[in-house]
Design an enzyme around this catalytic site. Structure first.
Site, PDB file in Angstrom:
ATOM      1  CG  HIS A 125      21.178  -4.945  14.026  1.00 52.94           C
ATOM      2  ND1 HIS A 125      20.104  -5.642  13.529  1.00 52.94           N
ATOM      3  CD2 HIS A 125      21.939  -4.612  12.951  1.00 52.94           C
ATOM      4  CE1 HIS A 125      20.223  -5.733  12.215  1.00 52.94           C
ATOM      5  NE2 HIS A 125      21.322  -5.115  11.843  1.00 52.94           N
ATOM      6  CG  ASP A 202      23.477  -8.954  18.431  1.00 51.67           C
ATOM      7  OD1 ASP A 202      24.344  -9.597  17.791  1.00 51.67           O
ATOM      8  OD2 ASP A 202      22.800  -8.045  17.929  1.00 51.67           O
ATOM      9  CD  GLN A 205      29.184  -5.996  13.813  1.00 55.40           C
ATOM     10  OE1 GLN A 205      30.384  -6.127  13.546  1.00 55.40           O
ATOM     11  NE2 GLN A 205      28.265  -5.872  12.886  1.00 55.40           N
ATOM     12  CE  LYS A 228      26.638  -8.926  10.914  1.00 58.89           C
ATOM     13  NZ  LYS A 228      26.472  -7.784  10.034  1.00 58.89           N
ATOM     14  CB  CYS A 368      19.978  -2.265  11.123  1.00 64.19           C
ATOM     15  SG  CYS A 368      19.718  -2.746   9.423  1.00 64.19           S
TER      16      CYS A 368
HETATM   17  N1  7TS Z   1      23.294  -7.549  15.505  1.00 63.73           N
HETATM   18  C1  7TS Z   1      24.331  -6.752  15.229  1.00 63.73           C
HETATM   19  C2  7TS Z   1      25.097  -6.123  16.357  1.00 63.73           C
HETATM   20  C3  7TS Z   1      24.673  -6.522  13.899  1.00 63.73           C
HETATM   21  O1  7TS Z   1      25.711  -5.728  13.632  1.00 63.73           O
HETATM   22  C4  7TS Z   1      23.927  -7.123  12.864  1.00 63.73           C
HETATM   23  C5  7TS Z   1      24.204  -6.853  11.422  1.00 63.73           C
HETATM   24  C6  7TS Z   1      22.882  -7.973  13.227  1.00 63.73           C
HETATM   25  C7  7TS Z   1      22.579  -8.157  14.552  1.00 63.73           C
HETATM   26  C8  7TS Z   1      22.093  -8.721  12.211  1.00 63.73           C
HETATM   27  O2  7TS Z   1      22.888  -9.635  11.569  1.00 63.73           O
HETATM   28  P1  7TS Z   1      22.293 -10.519  10.364  1.00 63.73           P
HETATM   29  O3  7TS Z   1      23.441 -11.331   9.887  1.00 63.73           O
HETATM   30  O4  7TS Z   1      21.187 -11.303  10.945  1.00 63.73           O
HETATM   31  O5  7TS Z   1      21.809  -9.539   9.350  1.00 63.73           O
HETATM   32  N2  7TS Z   1      24.817  -5.615  11.179  1.00 63.73           N
HETATM   33  C9  7TS Z   1      24.982  -5.051   9.974  1.00 63.73           C
HETATM   34  C10 7TS Z   1      25.666  -3.835   9.818  1.00 63.73           C
HETATM   35  O6  7TS Z   1      26.181  -3.200  10.731  1.00 63.73           O
HETATM   36  N3  7TS Z   1      25.656  -3.499   8.522  1.00 63.73           N
HETATM   37  O7  7TS Z   1      24.999  -4.455   7.838  1.00 63.73           O
HETATM   38  C11 7TS Z   1      24.570  -5.420   8.735  1.00 63.73           C
END
Ligand code: 7TS
Length: 414
Positions: A125, A202, A205, A228, A368
């Site tokens: 990401h 990270d 997910q 999430k 992203c």
């Molecule tokens: N890393 C991964 C693997 C992610 O899927 C996401 C967000 C992030 C980091 C960032 O997370 P945040 O909460 O800091 O924004 N992924 C997604 C997605 O797949 N669609 O919208 C956000």
């Protein structure tokens, strides 16, 4: 023995699932972007503001003490959820992105020096790539990007080659948001530790979708987002080994993170408070505790089994679409609940828009992960992603409507 999860009962806990979109019952298949929230989490927010609202760590009055107790209890719940016994190794952040940036600013700029290397992968990401591009540029370090195999897994022979004694940090996703791939992180952590490198996982997910135990994994840092995993937006987590946290400088400076302040200098509060400057997100932290309670009641092994079943079912159904490319490994042992697909003839945004007309929410775009999309030779995919409240019937609706959309376009838009 896992007892499985009762989707019909679970669905009753999510008020938003009663909603209609374009007159049709909502099928929410965009869980990789954010999950929906159960009543217990929503109630926890309301309860906090109705009964306990006050600032933490600074009052002798009842409300402040109650709020502090609940806030710290939530930290302990999150610690326990990822297998940690010391709650003070849990630092509240806004989200995964901020947790990764905290490691960059507080650890990496001190520990990554000219000539050193950072290893990431081609499926990161942006938050776990752009952050390290900046560190590598500023520190004159090398940024090594592990390429992927055709199946959408890490090329482990290159990974082995890249993790040498110049490497100070390996920062990779536990599970990919765009492909669904679950990476062999345990193996990578052993390799990294053998050359003296630290590992940041990270977990955006993975933590919401499968049992994750940081002691078992032995990772140095783990970042994830509350939103999430049934929690509210605006609260995230950085876990780090205590001995590393003790050596790190604060990220932001201000109230609560200091011990003593003079006109010209200050000393730092103890871990984790030294990393939590200013009034924190108390309500959302407490509500994340309620989300963790909810997930614990279901059991994370049951969450994972349910998603494997749905993904298996979905992948089987998608086989009928010869015109679609489906990304990520087909081996369910190393795949999360994500189905990303691409058509040569119908743009993902058209697919997403037409699915929405049928009440089905998926995400379309680069998710992203623009460098990943570029490596696949495409600019975007349509992505369905599953969670505890999704059903095979919803996947049927996704498949049937996708079929209609593909037929509509192949027939010259009759
Ligand atoms: N890393 C991964 C693997 C992610 O899927 C996401 C967000 C992030 C980091 C960032 O997370 P945040 O909460 O800091 O924004 N992924 C997604 C997605 O797949 N669609 O919208 C956000």
């Amino acid at each position: 023995m896992p007892v499985g999860l009762d989707v019909n009962t679970i669905r009753k806990d999510f008020p938003i699932l009663n909603r209609k979109v374009n007159g049709i019952e909502l099928a929410y298949l965009d869980n990789a972007a954010t999950s929906q929230k159960p009543t217990s989490v929503i109630k926890s927010l309301v309860e906090y503001y109705e009964n306990y609202n006050s600032n933490v760590h600074r009052g002798v009055h009842t409300l402040s003490m109650e709020a502090t107790e609940l806030y710290e209890a939530a930290r302990a719940k999150v610690a326990n959820f990822i297998g940690v016994t010391d709650p003070n190794t849990i630092i509240w952040t806004r989200n995964t992105t901020e947790a990764i940036n905290l490691v960059a600013y507080s650890w990496a700029y001190e520990n990554i020096l000219p000539g050193d290397a950072i290893v990431v992968s081609q499926m990161e990401h942006h938050s776990n790539l752009v952050t390290w591009q900046l560190v590598a540029n500023r520190q004159k370090a090398d940024l090594r990007i592990i390429p992927l195999t055709k199946q959408g897994t890490l090329d482990m022979s290159v990974c082995n080659e890249y993790i040498d004694d110049k490497v100070k940090l390996v920062s990779i996703c536990h599970a990919s948001n765009s492909l669904g791939t679950i990476n062999p992180v345990k193996e990578i952590i052993v390799k990294a530790h053998n050359v003296g490198a630290k590992v940041l996982l990270d977990g955006a997910q993975s933590v919401p979708h499968m049992p994750v135990n940081v002691v078992d994994l032995d990772c140095d840092f783990l970042a994830f987002s509350g939103h999430k995993m049934l929690g509210p937006m605006g609260i995230g987590v950085l876990y780090a080994k205590r001995e590393i946290l003790e050596t790190m400088e604060p990220f932001l400076r201000g109230g609560d993170m200091v011990l003593e302040v003079w006109n010209d200098k200050a000393t730092w509060n103890e871990v984790p408070h030294k990393f939590e400057a200013g009034t924190p997100n108390v309500a959302d932290a407490i509500a994340l505790g309620a989300a963790v309670d909810y997930l614990n009641r279901i059991g994370m092994s049951n969450v994972r089994s349910h998603e494997i079943e749905l993904t298996k079912y979905g992948l089987e159904q998608f086989k009928q679409f010869e015109e679609l490319d489906i990304y990520g490994p087909m081996d369910l042992k190393i795949r999360g609940g994500v189905i990303s697909f691409h058509s040569e003839t119908v743009h993902p945004h058209d697919i997403g828009t037409l699915l929405d007309r049928a009440g089905i929410a998926i995400r379309t775009g680069h998710h992203c992960t623009m460098p990943l999309m570029r490596s696949l030779g495409i600019s975007a995919t349509a992505r369905a992603s599953f969670y505890i409240y999704n059903t095979e019937q919803e996947i049927d609706r996704l498949v049937d409507t996708t079929k209609q959309i593909l037929e509509y376009f192949s027939n010259g838009k009759k």
